[in-house]
Structure formats: C-alpha cells, structure tokens
Design a protein around this motif. Structure first.
Motif, PDB file in Angstrom:
ATOM      1  N   UNK A   1       0.859  -1.176   0.000  1.00 25.16           N
ATOM      2  CA  UNK A   1       0.000   0.000   0.000  1.00 25.16           C
ATOM      3  C   UNK A   1       0.897   1.228   0.000  1.00 25.16           C
ATOM      4  N   UNK A   2       0.497   2.237  -0.766  1.00 26.34           N
ATOM      5  CA  UNK A   2       1.247   3.489  -0.794  1.00 26.34           C
ATOM      6  C   UNK A   2       0.278   4.661  -0.837  1.00 26.34           C
ATOM      7  N   UNK A   3       0.838   5.849  -0.533  1.00 26.21           N
ATOM      8  CA  UNK A   3       0.049   7.082  -0.530  1.00 26.21           C
ATOM      9  C   UNK A   3       0.723   8.088  -1.450  1.00 26.21           C
ATOM     10  N   UNK A 113      -6.763  26.019  -2.618  1.00 30.40           N
ATOM     11  CA  UNK A 113      -5.792  24.946  -2.787  1.00 30.40           C
ATOM     12  C   UNK A 113      -6.587  23.669  -3.002  1.00 30.40           C
ATOM     13  N   UNK A 114      -6.414  23.025  -4.155  1.00 31.16           N
ATOM     14  CA  UNK A 114      -7.093  21.772  -4.441  1.00 31.16           C
ATOM     15  C   UNK A 114      -6.119  20.637  -4.133  1.00 31.16           C
ATOM     16  N   UNK A 115      -6.539  19.724  -3.261  1.00 25.65           N
ATOM     17  CA  UNK A 115      -5.671  18.646  -2.797  1.00 25.65           C
ATOM     18  C   UNK A 115      -6.290  17.297  -3.153  1.00 25.65           C
ATOM     19  N   UNK A 116      -5.484  16.431  -3.755  1.00 21.58           N
ATOM     20  CA  UNK A 116      -5.862  15.038  -4.007  1.00 21.58           C
ATOM     21  C   UNK A 116      -4.921  14.163  -3.201  1.00 21.58           C
ATOM     22  N   UNK A 117      -5.492  13.310  -2.340  1.00 24.64           N
ATOM     23  CA  UNK A 117      -4.693  12.340  -1.593  1.00 24.64           C
ATOM     24  C   UNK A 117      -5.191  10.950  -1.934  1.00 24.64           C
ATOM     25  N   UNK A 118      -4.257  10.097  -2.340  1.00 21.23           N
ATOM     26  CA  UNK A 118      -4.582   8.730  -2.737  1.00 21.23           C
ATOM     27  C   UNK A 118      -3.962   7.747  -1.765  1.00 21.23           C
ATOM     28  N   UNK A 119      -4.728   6.717  -1.428  1.00 21.91           N
ATOM     29  CA  UNK A 119      -4.209   5.570  -0.696  1.00 21.91           C
ATOM     30  C   UNK A 119      -4.562   4.372  -1.563  1.00 21.91           C
ATOM     31  N   UNK A 120      -3.534   3.642  -1.995  1.00 23.80           N
ATOM     32  CA  UNK A 120      -3.716   2.631  -3.031  1.00 23.80           C
ATOM     33  C   UNK A 120      -2.974   1.349  -2.680  1.00 23.80           C
ATOM     34  N   UNK A 121      -3.645   0.228  -2.935  1.00 20.73           N
ATOM     35  CA  UNK A 121      -2.980  -1.069  -2.874  1.00 20.73           C
ATOM     36  C   UNK A 121      -3.351  -1.826  -4.152  1.00 20.73           C
ATOM     37  N   UNK A 122      -2.436  -1.788  -5.150  1.00 23.66           N
ATOM     38  CA  UNK A 122      -2.733  -2.448  -6.416  1.00 23.66           C
ATOM     39  C   UNK A 122      -2.623  -3.969  -6.295  1.00 23.66           C
ATOM     40  N   UNK A 123      -3.275  -4.664  -7.211  1.00 24.53           N
ATOM     41  CA  UNK A 123      -3.170  -6.123  -7.237  1.00 24.53           C
ATOM     42  C   UNK A 123      -1.789  -6.567  -7.692  1.00 24.53           C
ATOM     43  N   UNK A 124      -1.268  -5.925  -8.701  1.00 28.11           N
ATOM     44  CA  UNK A 124       0.030  -6.290  -9.281  1.00 28.11           C
ATOM     45  C   UNK A 124       0.838  -5.038  -9.590  1.00 28.11           C
ATOM     46  N   UNK A 125       2.131  -5.205  -9.791  1.00 29.89           N
ATOM     47  CA  UNK A 125       3.032  -4.166 -10.296  1.00 29.89           C
ATOM     48  C   UNK A 125       2.835  -2.813  -9.606  1.00 29.89           C
ATOM     49  N   UNK A 126       3.145  -2.790  -8.336  1.00 31.55           N
ATOM     50  CA  UNK A 126       2.972  -1.567  -7.556  1.00 31.55           C
ATOM     51  C   UNK A 126       3.725  -0.387  -8.164  1.00 31.55           C
ATOM     52  N   UNK A 127       4.946  -0.593  -8.644  1.00 29.95           N
ATOM     53  CA  UNK A 127       5.738   0.500  -9.200  1.00 29.95           C
ATOM     54  C   UNK A 127       5.132   1.046 -10.491  1.00 29.95           C
ATOM     55  N   UNK A 128       4.507   0.171 -11.285  1.00 32.05           N
ATOM     56  CA  UNK A 128       3.843   0.623 -12.517  1.00 32.05           C
ATOM     57  C   UNK A 128       2.622   1.468 -12.150  1.00 32.05           C
ATOM     58  N   UNK A 129       1.852   1.002 -11.189  1.00 30.77           N
ATOM     59  CA  UNK A 129       0.656   1.730 -10.750  1.00 30.77           C
ATOM     60  C   UNK A 129       1.042   3.084 -10.169  1.00 30.77           C
ATOM     61  N   UNK A 130       2.070   3.102  -9.334  1.00 30.24           N
ATOM     62  CA  UNK A 130       2.529   4.357  -8.725  1.00 30.24           C
ATOM     63  C   UNK A 130       2.971   5.350  -9.812  1.00 30.24           C
TER      64      UNK A 130
END
Length: 186
Positions: A1-3, A113-130
């Motif tokens: 999981x990454x943010x 100030x428009x802020x987007x914060x993502x918390x994501x846990x991809x199924x595969x290839x975390x670095x590609x998704x990031x």
C-alpha cells in the motif's frame, strides 16, 4: 500500500472549484487523453448522490483504447463546497481511496488549494501503478491550473471584460515607390 498527494493553487472561488470537481464533464475533461472513464447518460453532478451507495460501474480505458478494468464508483463522504472521499472497488486494486478537498489558500485568500490524496494497494506491479498515478494526477492538476488561468470570475460583468482588440486603421498612402533603388541624377 502506498500514498500519494497532489495539490494545486487555483485562482478561482471555492464555489467554482466545487463545481469543477463535482461536474462529470469537468472530471472527464481532466482525465483526457490519458484515461477515458465511462459514465451513464444523465449523470449531472456528483454532489447530489447518497454517500456509501455505488453510483455506477465505469469502464476505465487507457488512452481511450486499452481496457484497464472497471470501477464501481462510490463516494463515501461528501462535504458540499469542501470535498469528497471516493472509495471505489476496482478490478485492478485491492484498495483504492481518493480524497479530494478544497482548502483556503492562506497566502492569498481569494484563491483555493485543491488537494488530491490517494491511498492505493494495487493487485500487481505496484511501481507501474505508482508511476501511472503520478503521471495521471500531475496531468489532471495541469488541466485544472490551465482552466483556472483562463477562467473569468463569474462576478465580473461584461463591462469588466477586456475589450476586443480593434483593427488598426491602414496607414495613409505615402509616396509611390519605383522599382529603382538609385538616387535620381541631375
């Protein structure tokens, strides 16, 4: 999981920013051409939905050509004029949470100030998704900043808008030129 976090200062009112982040056509314009997201016809605004209930299932297409999966678009929280939290089940993610909020710009109160914060846990290839998400949300914020720079405040009257550039009158005719570049002789 990454943010991940993305933010942009926009020289628009909170009301205008809220309209942009809840209007389906504005959202789709932010995404193009990197991602196409299908929406049912008649989806007029995201601000009038019931939090926690899935709105619709959307197909996600990379560059409008390559299918990336589906998203069951679900807003879990809506704070009118302030932001929302989208936590949608996606075929390509174990977990997806997108919080988008509008904050006051402290150094310049008429701006937001428009802020987007993502918390994501991809199924595969975390670095590609990031990597894709960094490119994609950087693009979305670039589109928003460009749109805001072109925006004319809704409070401005037509008289406040800059006048259209007038065509310049043609210069008066001067002496006729001849084909010769030599000085006349005496």
């Amino acid at each position: 999981m990454f943010k991940l976090r993305f933010e942009s200062t926009l020289p628009v009112s909170r009301a205008q920013a809220w309209h942009w982040i809840t209007d389906p056509e504005s959202l789709l314009a932010e995404m193009r051409p990197l991602l196409k997201m299908t929406m049912p016809a008649g989806q007029h605004s995201l601000e009038s939905v019931t939090p926690g209930a899935p709105l619709f299932t959307s197909w996600l297409w990379l560059f409008g050509l390559l299918p990336m999966g589906t998203s069951r678009l679900t807003l879990t929280r809506i704070d009118p004029g302030q932001g929302f939290v989208e936590q949608s089940p996606m075929t390509s993610m174990r977990f997806w949470r997108h919080e988008r909020r509008i904050e006051n710009e402290r150094s310049n109160p008429p701006q937001v100030l428009l802020v987007d914060e993502l918390t994501v846990e991809p199924l595969l290839a975390s670095w590609v998704t990031r990597t894709f998400l960094k490119v994609f949300f950087t693009h979305r914020h670039r589109v928003l900043r460009r749109r805001a720079a072109q925006w004319v405040a809704p409070a401005a009257s037509p008289a406040d808008k800059p006048a259209k550039r007038q065509a310049r009158p043609a210069p008066p005719p001067g002496p006729k030129k001849t084909g010769s570049t030599q000085a006349p002789t005496r």
